[in-house]
Design a protein around this motif. Structure first.
Motif, PDB file in Angstrom:
ATOM      1  N   ALA A 126       6.350  -9.981 -22.907  1.00 42.20           N
ATOM      2  CA  ALA A 126       7.675 -10.256 -23.445  1.00 42.20           C
ATOM      3  C   ALA A 126       7.717  -9.964 -24.951  1.00 42.20           C
ATOM      4  CB  ALA A 126       8.060 -11.712 -23.188  1.00 42.20           C
ATOM      5  N   ARG A 127       8.932  -9.893 -25.474  1.00 41.87           N
ATOM      6  CA  ARG A 127       9.087  -9.614 -26.891  1.00 41.87           C
ATOM      7  C   ARG A 127       8.637 -10.809 -27.714  1.00 41.87           C
ATOM      8  NH1 ARG A 127      15.149  -7.830 -27.635  1.00 41.87           N
ATOM      9  NH2 ARG A 127      15.450  -9.662 -26.367  1.00 41.87           N
ATOM     10  N   ARG A 128       7.945 -10.535 -28.803  1.00 44.84           N
ATOM     11  CA  ARG A 128       7.554 -11.567 -29.737  1.00 44.84           C
ATOM     12  C   ARG A 128       8.047 -11.170 -31.117  1.00 44.84           C
ATOM     13  NH1 ARG A 128       2.773 -10.965 -26.696  1.00 44.84           N
ATOM     14  NH2 ARG A 128       1.996  -9.500 -28.262  1.00 44.84           N
ATOM     15  N   ARG A 129       8.414 -12.170 -31.895  1.00 39.52           N
ATOM     16  CA  ARG A 129       8.832 -11.886 -33.261  1.00 39.52           C
ATOM     17  C   ARG A 129       7.615 -11.410 -34.064  1.00 39.52           C
ATOM     18  NH1 ARG A 129      12.819 -13.738 -36.840  1.00 39.52           N
ATOM     19  NH2 ARG A 129      13.663 -15.081 -35.202  1.00 39.52           N
ATOM     20  N   LEU A 163      17.941  -2.140 -36.438  1.00 43.54           N
ATOM     21  CA  LEU A 163      18.949  -2.436 -35.432  1.00 43.54           C
ATOM     22  C   LEU A 163      18.828  -3.881 -34.972  1.00 43.54           C
ATOM     23  CD1 LEU A 163      21.181  -0.860 -33.883  1.00 43.54           C
ATOM     24  CD2 LEU A 163      19.506  -0.533 -32.045  1.00 43.54           C
ATOM     25  N   PRO A 164      19.904  -4.679 -35.038  1.00 38.28           N
ATOM     26  CA  PRO A 164      19.826  -6.090 -34.633  1.00 38.28           C
ATOM     27  C   PRO A 164      19.523  -6.230 -33.140  1.00 38.28           C
ATOM     28  CG  PRO A 164      21.843  -5.629 -35.871  1.00 38.28           C
ATOM     29  CD  PRO A 164      21.241  -4.306 -35.529  1.00 38.28           C
ATOM     30  N   ILE A 168      12.696  -0.511 -29.256  1.00 36.82           N
ATOM     31  CA  ILE A 168      13.730  -0.499 -28.219  1.00 36.82           C
ATOM     32  C   ILE A 168      13.150  -0.372 -26.816  1.00 36.82           C
ATOM     33  CG2 ILE A 168      15.452   0.435 -29.808  1.00 36.82           C
ATOM     34  CD1 ILE A 168      15.038   3.170 -28.448  1.00 36.82           C
ATOM     35  N   ASP A 169      11.843  -0.576 -26.669  1.00 37.44           N
ATOM     36  CA  ASP A 169      11.209  -0.430 -25.355  1.00 37.44           C
ATOM     37  C   ASP A 169      11.824  -1.359 -24.315  1.00 37.44           C
ATOM     38  OD1 ASP A 169       9.591   1.542 -26.230  1.00 37.44           O
ATOM     39  OD2 ASP A 169       7.759   0.348 -26.328  1.00 37.44           O
ATOM     40  N   GLN A 170      12.197  -2.582 -24.749  1.00 32.97           N
ATOM     41  CA  GLN A 170      12.779  -3.528 -23.800  1.00 32.97           C
ATOM     42  C   GLN A 170      14.062  -2.967 -23.191  1.00 32.97           C
ATOM     43  OE1 GLN A 170      11.350  -6.351 -22.923  1.00 32.97           O
ATOM     44  NE2 GLN A 170      12.951  -7.215 -21.630  1.00 32.97           N
ATOM     45  N   MET A 171      14.914  -2.363 -24.006  1.00 35.12           N
ATOM     46  CA  MET A 171      16.149  -1.766 -23.514  1.00 35.12           C
ATOM     47  C   MET A 171      15.862  -0.613 -22.559  1.00 35.12           C
ATOM     48  SD  MET A 171      19.134   0.231 -25.659  1.00 35.12           S
ATOM     49  CE  MET A 171      18.021   1.585 -26.071  1.00 35.12           C
ATOM     50  N   LEU A 172      14.927   0.250 -22.924  1.00 37.71           N
ATOM     51  CA  LEU A 172      14.600   1.395 -22.078  1.00 37.71           C
ATOM     52  C   LEU A 172      13.995   0.944 -20.753  1.00 37.71           C
ATOM     53  CD1 LEU A 172      13.119   3.801 -24.775  1.00 37.71           C
ATOM     54  CD2 LEU A 172      15.442   3.736 -23.854  1.00 37.71           C
ATOM     55  N   GLY A 213      21.352   2.249 -28.479  1.00 43.49           N
ATOM     56  CA  GLY A 213      21.167   0.819 -28.683  1.00 43.49           C
ATOM     57  C   GLY A 213      22.187   0.161 -29.582  1.00 43.49           C
ATOM     58  N   THR A 214      23.194   0.916 -30.068  1.00 43.85           N
ATOM     59  CA  THR A 214      24.185   0.284 -30.933  1.00 43.85           C
ATOM     60  C   THR A 214      24.997  -0.769 -30.191  1.00 43.85           C
ATOM     61  OG1 THR A 214      25.772   2.068 -30.482  1.00 43.85           O
ATOM     62  CG2 THR A 214      24.401   2.283 -32.449  1.00 43.85           C
TER      63      THR A 214
END
Length: 309
Positions: free
Chosen positions: A49-52, A161-162, A174-178, A227-228
């Motif tokens: 998962a994404r981590r800060r 990008l937010p 942006i891997d999560q989006m892809l 991703g905008t």
């Protein structure tokens, strides 16, 4: 940026910079967002998962000689080549077709290569008070000229990008989006039936469409996954479970394609709490789409299609 050095205009790029700290073993063992559901098909609260990211953050100003018609990407390339080679940002085609250079400009998700200096530079002190104590409310160009001087176009603020983790400086992960787009199988899935003519020959016109059929998805096929829309979405920024508007647009493109035979399966895949049900119809995703897609309206139409099955 040929001829820029001879220009009389200047602009200051205020860049939110970030240098990641080396990841330690114990950081890799930690889980991701506590808001991501383990059962969600679109998010994973495990180690993937994404981590800060952790590291050093700071603001850095770069003042350049520019032409008003230069793009923000032109400015960054000049900085990279002549001032600070450590500045990191992503770009590819430079013509608004690949979507790789999406960032936040003055707080708005957009593409670097389509953003001109004259459209995005803002005065460093826009609130002016005249001799009688009244605040200046004139034309923006007048405010800008009075605030920073006739040759100074002002300041452009740049940030990643937010809604996405930051990798370095203006580069967002942006891997999560892809990955969410990939999970919805963004490719044509034909029915697998070999069409034949009345005399038993293969029908060479099996997949021809009329203009009405093409119009249902033609605009959606212009999505460049920049991703905008995701960076503008307040729901997507809240965690990693929501599938996000980019993936929903990818699904809608094939759901509306008359040649695709998996429309019902595609609608089943997004008909979940973390799919279309998570969309709050804020429609912020529509505002900055560089390809002119009314993302909010398309998602609304998609929700109606799913519910009316």
């Amino acid at each position: 940026m040929s001829g820029m050095e001879n220009g009389v205009n200047t602009v200051t790029l205020r860049v939110n910079r970030f240098a990641p700290r080396a990841e330690r073993a114990r950081d890799r063992e930690r889980g991701g967002s506590p808001f991501a559901r383990k059962s969600s098909p679109f998010g994973d609260s495990g180690t993937s998962a994404r981590r800060r990211p952790r590291g050093k953050q700071w603001l850095q100003d770069y003042t350049l000689n520019v032409r008003p018609e230069d793009t923000v990407l032109d400015c960054l390339l000049k900085i990279k080549r002549t001032i600070d080679p450590t500045l990191a940002f992503r770009y590819s085609c430079g013509h608004g077709m690949c979507g790789s250079d999406a960032v936040s400009i003055n707080g708005t998700p957009t593409l670097l290569c389509t953003a001109s200096v004259k459209d995005w530079a803002k005065p460093s002190n826009p609130t002016l008070v005249d001799d009688e104590g009244f605040r200046h409310t004139g034309d923006v160009s007048d405010i800008q000229e009075n605030a920073v001087g006739a040759g100074d176009l002002g300041v452009i603020e740049l940030a990643p990008l937010p809604g996405f983790p930051v990798q370095r400086d203006l580069i967002a992960d942006i891997d999560q989006m892809l990955n969410q787009i990939r999970k919805l199988k963004p490719y044509l899935q034909a029915r697998g039936e070999l069409a034949t003519t009345a005399d038993g020959k293969i029908n060479a016109f099996e997949y021809l469409q009329n203009p009405q059929q093409l119009a249902k998805y033609e605009l959606l096929s212009n999505c460049i996954a920049c991703g905008t829309c995701e960076g503008s979405c307040p729901v997507y920024a809240g965690g990693e479970a929501f599938i996000g508007p980019a993936a929903l647009i990818a699904a809608s493109r094939f759901i509306n394609d008359s040649r695709d035979g998996q429309a019902n399966a595609r609608m089943d895949a997004i008909d979940s709490a973390d799919g279309i049900a998570a969309c709050q119809s804020v429609r912020a995703c529509t505002r900055e789409c560089p390809r002119g897609i009314d993302v909010g309206e398309e998602i609304w139409q998609l929700i109606a299609q799913v519910k009316e099955r």
